[in-house]
Write a protein that holds these residues in place. Sequence first.
Motif, PDB file in Angstrom:
ATOM      1  N   LEU A 622       0.817  -1.210   0.000  1.00 27.73           N
ATOM      2  CA  LEU A 622       0.000   0.000   0.000  1.00 27.73           C
ATOM      3  C   LEU A 622       0.854   1.266   0.000  1.00 27.73           C
ATOM      4  CD1 LEU A 622      -2.687  -1.247   2.522  1.00 27.73           C
ATOM      5  CD2 LEU A 622      -3.038  -0.791   0.093  1.00 27.73           C
ATOM      6  N   LEU A 623       1.947   1.263   0.749  1.00 29.42           N
ATOM      7  CA  LEU A 623       2.815   2.441   0.767  1.00 29.42           C
ATOM      8  C   LEU A 623       3.427   2.702  -0.605  1.00 29.42           C
ATOM      9  CD1 LEU A 623       4.517   1.927   4.229  1.00 29.42           C
ATOM     10  CD2 LEU A 623       3.143   3.905   3.552  1.00 29.42           C
ATOM     11  N   GLY A 624       3.533   1.664  -1.404  1.00 22.53           N
ATOM     12  CA  GLY A 624       4.022   1.851  -2.764  1.00 22.53           C
ATOM     13  C   GLY A 624       3.093   2.684  -3.620  1.00 22.53           C
ATOM     14  N   PHE A 625       1.799   2.753  -3.226  1.00 25.70           N
ATOM     15  CA  PHE A 625       0.825   3.542  -3.984  1.00 25.70           C
ATOM     16  C   PHE A 625       0.591   4.933  -3.399  1.00 25.70           C
ATOM     17  CE2 PHE A 625      -0.404  -0.776  -5.224  1.00 25.70           C
ATOM     18  CZ  PHE A 625      -0.560  -0.624  -6.577  1.00 25.70           C
ATOM     19  N   VAL A 626       1.052   5.163  -2.179  1.00 21.49           N
ATOM     20  CA  VAL A 626       0.799   6.455  -1.534  1.00 21.49           C
ATOM     21  C   VAL A 626       1.581   7.549  -2.237  1.00 21.49           C
ATOM     22  CG1 VAL A 626       1.072   7.791   0.579  1.00 21.49           C
ATOM     23  CG2 VAL A 626       0.263   5.435   0.701  1.00 21.49           C
ATOM     24  N   GLU A 627       0.883   8.592  -2.626  1.00 24.90           N
ATOM     25  CA  GLU A 627       1.501   9.709  -3.344  1.00 24.90           C
ATOM     26  C   GLU A 627       1.638  10.888  -2.379  1.00 24.90           C
ATOM     27  OE1 GLU A 627      -1.158  10.314  -6.577  1.00 24.90           O
ATOM     28  OE2 GLU A 627      -0.693   8.402  -7.545  1.00 24.90           O
ATOM     29  N   ARG A 628       2.659  10.820  -1.544  1.00 25.72           N
ATOM     30  CA  ARG A 628       2.889  11.883  -0.558  1.00 25.72           C
ATOM     31  C   ARG A 628       4.334  12.358  -0.663  1.00 25.72           C
ATOM     32  NH1 ARG A 628      -0.423  11.620   4.091  1.00 25.72           N
ATOM     33  NH2 ARG A 628       0.899  13.254   4.980  1.00 25.72           N
ATOM     34  N   PRO A 629       4.555  13.666  -0.759  1.00 26.01           N
ATOM     35  CA  PRO A 629       5.933  14.176  -0.832  1.00 26.01           C
ATOM     36  C   PRO A 629       6.728  13.756   0.411  1.00 26.01           C
ATOM     37  CG  PRO A 629       4.334  15.901  -1.340  1.00 26.01           C
ATOM     38  CD  PRO A 629       3.548  14.736  -0.826  1.00 26.01           C
ATOM     39  N   GLY A 630       7.944  13.348   0.179  1.00 22.73           N
ATOM     40  CA  GLY A 630       8.825  13.020   1.289  1.00 22.73           C
ATOM     41  C   GLY A 630       8.681  11.621   1.846  1.00 22.73           C
ATOM     42  N   LEU A 631       7.750  10.802   1.292  1.00 25.20           N
ATOM     43  CA  LEU A 631       7.550   9.460   1.843  1.00 25.20           C
ATOM     44  C   LEU A 631       8.790   8.591   1.634  1.00 25.20           C
ATOM     45  CD1 LEU A 631       5.848   7.258   3.126  1.00 25.20           C
ATOM     46  CD2 LEU A 631       4.868   6.777   0.869  1.00 25.20           C
ATOM     47  N   ALA A 632       9.344   8.613   0.420  1.00 22.73           N
ATOM     48  CA  ALA A 632      10.528   7.789   0.150  1.00 22.73           C
ATOM     49  C   ALA A 632      11.686   8.192   1.064  1.00 22.73           C
ATOM     50  CB  ALA A 632      10.934   7.912  -1.312  1.00 22.73           C
TER      51      ALA A 632
END
Length: 726
Positions: A622-632
């Motif tokens: 699921l985190l692979g689909f989250v589009e949030r700046p700074g997540l990576a």
Amino acid sequence: MVEPIEKERTKRSLLLPLLVGLVPAVLALGVALFFALSPGSGGGPAEPARRPVLRRSAPGGPPDPARATGAWSAIPAEEGEGGTARLLAILPTDPDVLVNVTADELPGTADLTRLGRAATKALSEGLLNNLDEAVRASCAWALAEIRDPAARDTLVLALDDASPDVRLHAVRALGNLGDPAHADRILDLLRDPSEPAWVQAAAIDALGAIGEPRSLELLFAVARDPQRAHLWSGTARALWAARARLPRPKLCRAFLGFLAGDEVVAGRAIRYLGWLGATEAVPALAAHYEGRDAAVQNQVILAMGRIGSPGARAFLRDVALQTQNARHLNNASIALARLGDREWVLDNLVGLLGDPRAYFRFNAAFALGEVGLGEAKATDALVAALADANDLVRSEAAVALGRLRDPRAVPALEAGLESDNPFVQLDMVVALNRIDGERFRHLVLEKLLSGERPHPARVRERAIRLLAEAGDPRVVPEVLALLRSGDVADLDQALRALAAVPAFDPAPFVPALAYTVMTQGPGTAAALSLVSDRRVAGMERFLLETAWHSSGTTSEQLYLALGAVATQADVAAIAAVPERDDTTRLYQDYSLANLGETASLDRLVDVLRGGSLEQRRDAAFLLGFVERPGLAERLLPALGEAEPLTAVQVAAALLPHEVPEAYRYLADTMRQGNPALAEEAERTLRVSRAAGVAAFLEQGLAAERDPTMRQRLAMLIEDREPDEYR
């Protein structure tokens, strides 16, 4: 006959006064004990003492000393879910809570596992100090799934438990941790002749996952012992998992011995021998082929193709000349062409197209479509086969010509359009479109979707997919009509193909898509996928309405779609849906996290770091689909700081964000990690939907020199490819 009866009467007359006299004494003793042990009386403890566990290492000996009491005795007994829910709520903060529960009071193992590493201390205490073996087994099972290194010492002690079920799950858990420090303790289970077979099988799996070289010697001994053939399946799997640490000749000899095992064992051995390129196995594999069913024979053909020695090529030629099975002919032909016998293969298949038996001609047409690309003799033979008297041979020849894409076949294919058989006509149209789609696209509409005579449903559905795959906007009204008609035999594939049409305007589809989703019938999965992929506006309220009365996989897909199309105004409504299942709640958190909810994002990250293995896999996906700046950037430090299994899951979450360090970490884990970690890294790359995985594997295979690593990469590439057989 009178004397025995009289004796019985005499006994009764003597016992009756004695029993009558004892009753008052028993009642008095019971009353005294009641007051002596009542809370607050000073005569005994207010709570029951912790019950000890009898160790298998000391049968008949004294129990372990009792320790402090558990908190569960202070919780009022409750029926149903209330008591279980309270116990689960207390469990992360009270390590003693499982010490005195019964099997009936214990939550389900799935509920315990979902607590992740927060439950480790309580599960460890329950495993060591609860007297109910069913409770201890459940604690060990949950620890095996959670995979927390903090439980290692407890699990080692549990290897001496009196219950074989507890020992089974304890050894599974140690294998999942992959720590070689306690390999000797696991070996003891294999050396013990009284140990049940299922526990020894788990010990073998654990040793393979750990890969400690000294322990693997015992696995070779098991492989050589026909009396232990019931353990061969796990032994073969374990030796393969540890192959990077084993001498190849010895490994090949072990797998050759496994050919004498049952079908599952032999099947594993055949595949492993093929991937090892075991030239010494060719005679044994050829002998194993004879008289087997088609599936086993196909395994041998694939293995011979990977071995590729002169003896393997001779075997494959015999198969190609004699087999009556299309798949066997196809696989043997492909292998031979790859091994340098392309001319021989083409001559053989062309000759078979002239055979008087239709099944040989059909099989040859099928195989020529795979190996005849760029070969004029293949095209000429298949064009001639378009005039075959058998419709199935004609259809297969057309399919093969479509794969070869040779323009010289166009006149013969156009002539075949006049066939009275609609399925032959379909294959002619498809072949022409593969050769020149722009020129022949009109035939899809004219021959397959219109005309005076009705077309079979399968013909119509294939025609719709053909237009959609080509991105032709003329497919849109056809799919819309299919949605409105209720004829959904092939709706899933039509909707999935529709998402690839660049000019597709989803607005006219909203009512039909909403109906498909809300009825949760055929086509629901494809409709939700279309909504997500194309971000179909206007679907939010229908998705929310459906979320209130859906469950399982449908709910998960709904939240993926909501994460793609919902807006900030929908956050409260999404959060209000009462999800009771932990997995579905993760998907709910994904949709909220994608809409900017920090608390939901934090929960996903926490599960990634501390949940059970399955939860961590879900959170990574699921985190692979989250589009949030700074997540990576937030996740990246964990690759170097977290314990290895968690780091693998973090890498899985980073793959869709195309973070180079994640790819490198997984490659290093496969190359250097223990077998258990290497297997998890392989699984991550096998199932990942990240766009860059395929290129990463291909480039890695081209550059890699280590033979075991090359095997891993080649197997991953093969496993990710869709099955081409029809």
